[in-house]
Design an enzyme around this catalytic site. Structure first.
Site, PDB file in Angstrom:
ATOM      1  N   ASP A 118     133.917  81.901 112.185  1.00  0.00           N
ATOM      2  CA  ASP A 118     134.530  82.715 113.019  1.00  0.00           C
ATOM      3  C   ASP A 118     135.554  83.623 112.613  1.00  0.00           C
ATOM      4  O   ASP A 118     135.490  84.739 112.840  1.00  0.00           O
ATOM      5  CB  ASP A 118     135.376  81.641 114.109  1.00  0.00           C
ATOM      6  CG  ASP A 118     134.125  80.988 114.980  1.00  0.00           C
ATOM      7  OD1 ASP A 118     133.029  81.055 114.877  1.00  0.00           O
ATOM      8  OD2 ASP A 118     134.642  80.262 115.924  1.00  0.00           O
ATOM      9  N   ASP A 131     141.382  81.373 112.094  1.00  0.00           N
ATOM     10  CA  ASP A 131     141.036  80.728 113.130  1.00  0.00           C
ATOM     11  C   ASP A 131     141.194  79.211 112.877  1.00  0.00           C
ATOM     12  O   ASP A 131     141.185  78.582 111.836  1.00  0.00           O
ATOM     13  CB  ASP A 131     139.283  80.914 113.312  1.00  0.00           C
ATOM     14  CG  ASP A 131     139.009  80.265 114.793  1.00  0.00           C
ATOM     15  OD1 ASP A 131     139.445  80.483 115.683  1.00  0.00           O
ATOM     16  OD2 ASP A 131     138.013  79.493 114.678  1.00  0.00           O
ATOM     17  N   ASP A 181     134.262  66.449 124.997  1.00  0.00           N
ATOM     18  CA  ASP A 181     134.250  68.112 125.043  1.00  0.00           C
ATOM     19  C   ASP A 181     134.563  68.700 123.977  1.00  0.00           C
ATOM     20  O   ASP A 181     133.988  69.887 123.717  1.00  0.00           O
ATOM     21  CB  ASP A 181     135.164  68.465 126.346  1.00  0.00           C
ATOM     22  CG  ASP A 181     134.648  67.798 127.712  1.00  0.00           C
ATOM     23  OD1 ASP A 181     133.361  67.499 127.809  1.00  0.00           O
ATOM     24  OD2 ASP A 181     135.537  67.808 128.553  1.00  0.00           O
ATOM     25  N   GLU A 218     140.160  75.173 114.469  1.00  0.00           N
ATOM     26  CA  GLU A 218     139.484  73.891 115.649  1.00  0.00           C
ATOM     27  C   GLU A 218     140.371  72.975 115.698  1.00  0.00           C
ATOM     28  O   GLU A 218     141.056  72.709 114.806  1.00  0.00           O
ATOM     29  CB  GLU A 218     137.991  73.724 114.946  1.00  0.00           C
ATOM     30  CG  GLU A 218     137.109  74.885 114.715  1.00  0.00           C
ATOM     31  CD  GLU A 218     136.580  75.592 115.937  1.00  0.00           C
ATOM     32  OE1 GLU A 218     137.101  75.233 117.089  1.00  0.00           O
ATOM     33  OE2 GLU A 218     136.280  76.769 115.650  1.00  0.00           O
ATOM     34  N   HIS A 244     132.640  72.353 118.641  1.00  0.00           N
ATOM     35  CA  HIS A 244     132.836  72.347 117.213  1.00  0.00           C
ATOM     36  C   HIS A 244     131.655  71.594 116.296  1.00  0.00           C
ATOM     37  O   HIS A 244     131.492  71.775 115.102  1.00  0.00           O
ATOM     38  CB  HIS A 244     133.939  72.571 116.583  1.00  0.00           C
ATOM     39  CG  HIS A 244     134.937  71.574 116.749  1.00  0.00           C
ATOM     40  ND1 HIS A 244     134.706  69.936 116.594  1.00  0.00           N
ATOM     41  CD2 HIS A 244     136.113  71.353 117.708  1.00  0.00           C
ATOM     42  CE1 HIS A 244     135.570  69.500 117.212  1.00  0.00           C
ATOM     43  NE2 HIS A 244     136.514  70.430 117.933  1.00  0.00           N
ATOM     44  N   HIS A 246     131.037  76.580 117.134  1.00  0.00           N
ATOM     45  CA  HIS A 246     132.309  77.089 116.557  1.00  0.00           C
ATOM     46  C   HIS A 246     132.742  76.657 115.101  1.00  0.00           C
ATOM     47  O   HIS A 246     132.776  75.577 114.960  1.00  0.00           O
ATOM     48  CB  HIS A 246     133.583  76.853 117.537  1.00  0.00           C
ATOM     49  CG  HIS A 246     133.578  77.697 118.848  1.00  0.00           C
ATOM     50  ND1 HIS A 246     134.721  78.471 119.330  1.00  0.00           N
ATOM     51  CD2 HIS A 246     132.400  78.010 119.493  1.00  0.00           C
ATOM     52  CE1 HIS A 246     134.247  78.851 120.357  1.00  0.00           C
ATOM     53  NE2 HIS A 246     132.781  78.843 120.492  1.00  0.00           N
TER      54      HIS A 246
END
Length: 234
Positions: free
Chosen positions: A155, A7, A52, A9, A57, A150
């Site tokens: 994750d 994963d 945003d 970010e 995260h 997140h």
């Protein structure tokens, strides 16, 4: 079979518009079982974090300022991944970013067919149902209480559990063919049977216990099963 559940970010949605990776997390599976090996890295994106993205995260400019650039961690990341299959939720998103970062360094791209998309698997298996990571955790009763924001490694760990459920549980290949250790070719599984012991186990009964058992058998009549077994063993 080696797989990497992965994963990322990022600062946004489009690397071609200046967005960058800020975190990578990955979990290693071997034959669909976690090995305990992980990869985790925060990355300085060399740009300001949009509000945003920060809300998703929680990785802000101050935290990321002293982290290494992608160029500094690229080889270590590629070495960890190797040629393993990449298990990613919404693989197109993460692969787009990873290959953009590699392209900017003039490094070879990760092949798209190296990735397997758990989002696509979930949508095919449960058509019409929510297929987000949180929704799949609810479906499979996987604890994701720690996922308040997140995070790439967390994750990945959660996705590894989801992936194993999607493909049939933690040991989906338990009754399937195994690989020959020399050739790597599949070979059929056969029923395992124990061989005879080279040396019999030493008796753990005392002489008094053996005599008491012999005396008990003598009270059972002319042809008890215990008497037959005793004669065969002695």
């Amino acid at each position: 079979m080696r797989e990497i559940v992965l994963d990322t970010e990022t600062t946004g949605f489009e690397p071609d518009q200046g967005d960058r990776i800020v975190e990578i997390g990955a979990v290693e599976l071997l034959n669909h079982m976690p090995t305990g090996r992980t990869y985790h890295q925060y990355i300085n994106p060399q740009r300001a974090m949009p509000e945003d993205a920060f809300k998703v995260h929680g990785l802000g400019d101050d935290f990321l300022r002293d982290k290494p650039l992608f160029a500094e961690i690229a080889q270590a990341f590629l070495s960890f991944v190797g040629d393993a299959r990449l298990v990613i939720h919404n693989a197109a998103f993460d692969m787009k970013f990873l290959n953009a970062e590699l392209r900017w360094l003039n490094l070879p791209a990760l092949p798209w067919d190296q990735a397997i998309d758990t989002l696509a698997i979930a949508r095919k298996k449960f058509p019409g149902s929510p297929a987000s990571l949180d929704a799949l955790c609810r479906r499979f009763n996987i604890d994701n209480a720690a996922r308040t924001l997140h995070g790439a490694l967390l994750d990945s760990e959660i996705l590894a559990e989801v992936y194993l459920e999607l493909i049939g549980g933690r040991q989906p290949d338990l009754v399937l063919s195994a690989e020959d250790s020399k050739t790597g070719a599949a070979r059929p599984q056969t029923a395992w049977r124990p061989g005879p012991r080279l040396h019999p186990l030493r008796p753990r009964l005392t002489a008094a216990e053996i005599e008491a058992h012999r005396a008990f058998i003598s009270t059972l009549g002319d042809a008890p099963l215990w008497k037959k077994l005793w004669q065969e063993q002695n």
